[in-house]
Scaffold this active site. Structure first.
Site, PDB file in Angstrom:
ATOM      1  N   HIS A  41       0.825  -1.200   0.000  1.00 53.03           N
ATOM      2  CA  HIS A  41       0.000   0.000   0.000  1.00 53.03           C
ATOM      3  C   HIS A  41       0.867   1.261   0.000  1.00 53.03           C
ATOM      4  O   HIS A  41       1.542   1.549   0.981  1.00 53.03           O
ATOM      5  CB  HIS A  41      -0.881  -0.036   1.256  1.00 53.03           C
ATOM      6  CG  HIS A  41      -1.873   1.065   1.346  1.00 53.03           C
ATOM      7  ND1 HIS A  41      -1.873   1.995   2.361  1.00 53.03           N
ATOM      8  CD2 HIS A  41      -2.927   1.394   0.541  1.00 53.03           C
ATOM      9  CE1 HIS A  41      -2.873   2.831   2.198  1.00 53.03           C
ATOM     10  NE2 HIS A  41      -3.527   2.483   1.109  1.00 53.03           N
ATOM     11  N   GLU A  68       1.139  -0.883  -4.861  1.00 53.29           N
ATOM     12  CA  GLU A  68      -0.120  -0.135  -4.950  1.00 53.29           C
ATOM     13  C   GLU A  68       0.178   1.348  -5.138  1.00 53.29           C
ATOM     14  O   GLU A  68       1.119   1.890  -4.521  1.00 53.29           O
ATOM     15  CB  GLU A  68      -0.927  -0.342  -3.659  1.00 53.29           C
ATOM     16  CG  GLU A  68      -2.389   0.089  -3.771  1.00 53.29           C
ATOM     17  CD  GLU A  68      -2.732   1.464  -3.264  1.00 53.29           C
ATOM     18  OE1 GLU A  68      -3.876   1.894  -3.457  1.00 53.29           O
ATOM     19  OE2 GLU A  68      -1.850   2.133  -2.680  1.00 53.29           O
ATOM     20  N   ASP A  70      -1.683   5.460  -6.122  1.00 51.26           N
ATOM     21  CA  ASP A  70      -2.822   6.344  -6.352  1.00 51.26           C
ATOM     22  C   ASP A  70      -2.461   7.295  -7.487  1.00 51.26           C
ATOM     23  O   ASP A  70      -1.459   8.012  -7.402  1.00 51.26           O
ATOM     24  CB  ASP A  70      -3.129   7.143  -5.079  1.00 51.26           C
ATOM     25  CG  ASP A  70      -3.404   6.215  -3.907  1.00 51.26           C
ATOM     26  OD1 ASP A  70      -4.445   5.552  -3.907  1.00 51.26           O
ATOM     27  OD2 ASP A  70      -2.542   6.135  -3.004  1.00 51.26           O
ATOM     28  N   HIS A  83      -1.228  10.327  -3.119  1.00 46.13           N
ATOM     29  CA  HIS A  83      -2.482   9.881  -2.499  1.00 46.13           C
ATOM     30  C   HIS A  83      -3.469  11.012  -2.240  1.00 46.13           C
ATOM     31  O   HIS A  83      -4.616  10.957  -2.663  1.00 46.13           O
ATOM     32  CB  HIS A  83      -2.205   9.142  -1.189  1.00 46.13           C
ATOM     33  CG  HIS A  83      -3.475   8.741  -0.494  1.00 46.13           C
ATOM     34  ND1 HIS A  83      -4.116   9.547   0.426  1.00 46.13           N
ATOM     35  CD2 HIS A  83      -4.275   7.655  -0.651  1.00 46.13           C
ATOM     36  CE1 HIS A  83      -5.231   8.964   0.828  1.00 46.13           C
ATOM     37  NE2 HIS A  83      -5.352   7.810   0.185  1.00 46.13           N
ATOM     38  N   GLU A 162      -4.880   2.782  -8.538  1.00 45.83           N
ATOM     39  CA  GLU A 162      -6.169   3.392  -8.197  1.00 45.83           C
ATOM     40  C   GLU A 162      -6.338   4.735  -8.901  1.00 45.83           C
ATOM     41  O   GLU A 162      -5.458   5.593  -8.811  1.00 45.83           O
ATOM     42  CB  GLU A 162      -6.274   3.608  -6.674  1.00 45.83           C
ATOM     43  CG  GLU A 162      -7.597   4.268  -6.307  1.00 45.83           C
ATOM     44  CD  GLU A 162      -7.786   4.532  -4.814  1.00 45.83           C
ATOM     45  OE1 GLU A 162      -6.941   4.107  -4.009  1.00 45.83           O
ATOM     46  OE2 GLU A 162      -8.784   5.185  -4.481  1.00 45.83           O
TER      47      GLU A 162
HETATM   48  O1  G3P Z   1      -6.705   1.535  -2.658  1.00 41.91           O
HETATM   49  C1  G3P Z   1      -7.150   0.855  -1.521  1.00 41.91           C
HETATM   50  C2  G3P Z   1      -6.840   1.713  -0.423  1.00 41.91           C
HETATM   51  O2  G3P Z   1      -5.603   2.266  -0.737  1.00 41.91           O
HETATM   52  C3  G3P Z   1      -7.902   2.755  -0.326  1.00 41.91           C
HETATM   53  O3  G3P Z   1      -7.558   3.668   0.553  1.00 41.91           O
HETATM   54  O4  G3P Z   1      -7.231   6.018   0.819  1.00 41.91           O
HETATM   55  O5  G3P Z   1      -5.329   4.478   1.074  1.00 41.91           O
HETATM   56  O6  G3P Z   1      -6.219   4.963  -1.160  1.00 41.91           O
HETATM   57  P1  G3P Z   1      -6.529   4.830   0.285  1.00 41.91           P
HETATM   58 CA    CA Z   2      -5.182   3.571  -2.778  1.00 46.72          CA
END
Ligand code: G3P
Ligand code: CA
Length: 355
Positions: A41, A68, A70, A83, A162
């Site tokens: 993450h 992962e 954003d 993010h 994402e």
């Molecule tokens: O993408 C899954 C998770 O990362 C969602 O929460 O706010 O950390 O992007 P966030």
């Molecule tokens: Ca995310």
């Protein structure tokens, strides 16, 4: 008698967990997705500043299945990895551009973003994990994260991308498809997974990249699953967000099922539900990984990748409940939990990487 009932219930849970694991494993195999999947993450973001080079390098070297990220877009049209919608938490934007400290990422050119220090905030926030080499780390482009994912003879992580606040970035789904195509990443089954909270963005991702696995992210609240409480956090007047979300439940089973239908109708092969952490705190949300929820998802042919857990006790609970993968800030801890870690600790790997 009581002990017998407890034993029987425990056995039933274990058996149902085992049945779910086999359902999930075959669904994942069909998509070329690791099972259970380790999703780093924002990179290995417990040990290094989120979404920066050391965070992604460390996650890769620790063996994460997916990096992962954003995705947002600069004013001059470059896809970047950030993010928050603003830059103040994770950079020195307030010093470098004082009048624009609350401006969205989309208001900055790539050159302006590249001039920011996206590492020093981490040293101040987490002095026990601080490193001099984290100072002046730059924000990364999507291409730079792809380079990291490709540039290892031993490790072969995928990308778990994402679309963040996609309403702010019309056409970002097509832009992403173009970049992934140009880099040859649309021909690698299961190596890219696309994720979004936004049903419209899911539809656009599916139109642009029908062959790529997609995930509808779920939570309880505005724009997602209706809460039984009927209240938002702001309406509750409560101060502690995690405590508020820990009490939130879907309105009923039908409401949860409705969102599984949305996921499937939008072309998703999985959901990404939130979870309550045992220690609450930041990144603890409503618990959407109860065994019945995961069972229902599997019955609907959907995998379950839960966000965001960092503690072994929470990994164990989630796996027992039947999830198929975990988003974690602590790639090393999750790899150790699965018995997939090699001998090196996070600090040793960071040193070997030059940090
Ligand atoms: O993408 C899954 C998770 O990362 C969602 O929460 O706010 O950390 O992007 P966030
Ligand atoms: Ca995310």
């Amino acid at each position: 008698m009581h002990t017998q009932i407890v034993r029987a219930l425990g056995l039933a849970t274990l058996l149902s967990g085992a049945a779910q694991a086999s359902d999930g494993r075959s669904l994942a195999a069909a998509q070329g997705i690791a099972h259970p999947a380790v999703i780093a993450h924002r990179g290995a973001s417990f040990d290094a500043p989120e979404s920066t080079r050391p965070a992604y390098l460390l996650a890769r070297e620790l063996g994460a299945d997916y990096l992962e990220l954003d995705l947002q877009r600069t004013r001059d049209g470059v896809l970047v990895v950030v993010h928050d919608d603003v830059l103040s938490r994770t950079s020195d934007v307030a010093e470098r551009f004082p009048t624009r400290r609350d401006s969205p990422v989309s208001a900055f050119t790539l050159a302006e973003l590249k001039s920011l220090d996206a590492g020093s905030w981490f040293n101040q926030a987490y002095p026990d994990r601080a490193r001099a080499s984290f100072k002046q780390l730059p924000i990364l482009t999507l291409d730079e994260v792809i380079d990291i994912a490709e540039d290892s003879p031993q490790q072969r992580p995928g990308l778990y991308i994402e679309t963040k606040m996609p309403g702010q970035f019309p056409g970002i789904e097509r832009d992403l498809a173009e970049r992934l195509k140009a880099r040859g990443w649309l021909d690698k089954p299961g190596r890219v997974v696309l994720q979004t909270f936004d049903r419209n963005s899911l539809r656009l991702l599916h139109e642009a990249m029908p062959q790529v696995p997609k995930v509808l992210l779920l939570w309880v609240g505005k724009g997602s699953i209706e809460p039984a409480s009927g209240q938002s956090f702001v309406e509750s007047g409560e101060r502690d967000k995690a405590a508020f979300y820990a009490r939130q439940r879907p309105r009923d089973r039908a409401e949860f099922e409705r969102w599984l239908e949305f996921a499937k109708a939008g072309g998703a092969i999985a959901t990404g539900p939130s979870a309550r952490r045992s220690q609450l705190g930041e990144q603890s949300y409503a618990d959407l990984i109860e065994p019945w929820m995961n069972q229902l998802s599997h019955q609907q042919g959907l995998l379950v990748h839960v966000y965001t857990l960092d503690e072994p006790v929470d990994f164990a609970k989630a796996m027992q409940a039947g999830v198929d993968g975990i988003f974690t800030n602590r790639t090393g801890a999750l790899m150790r939990f699965y018995g997939r870690a090699d001998a090196l600790e996070e600090g040793q790997v960071l040193r070997r990487l030059g940090y």
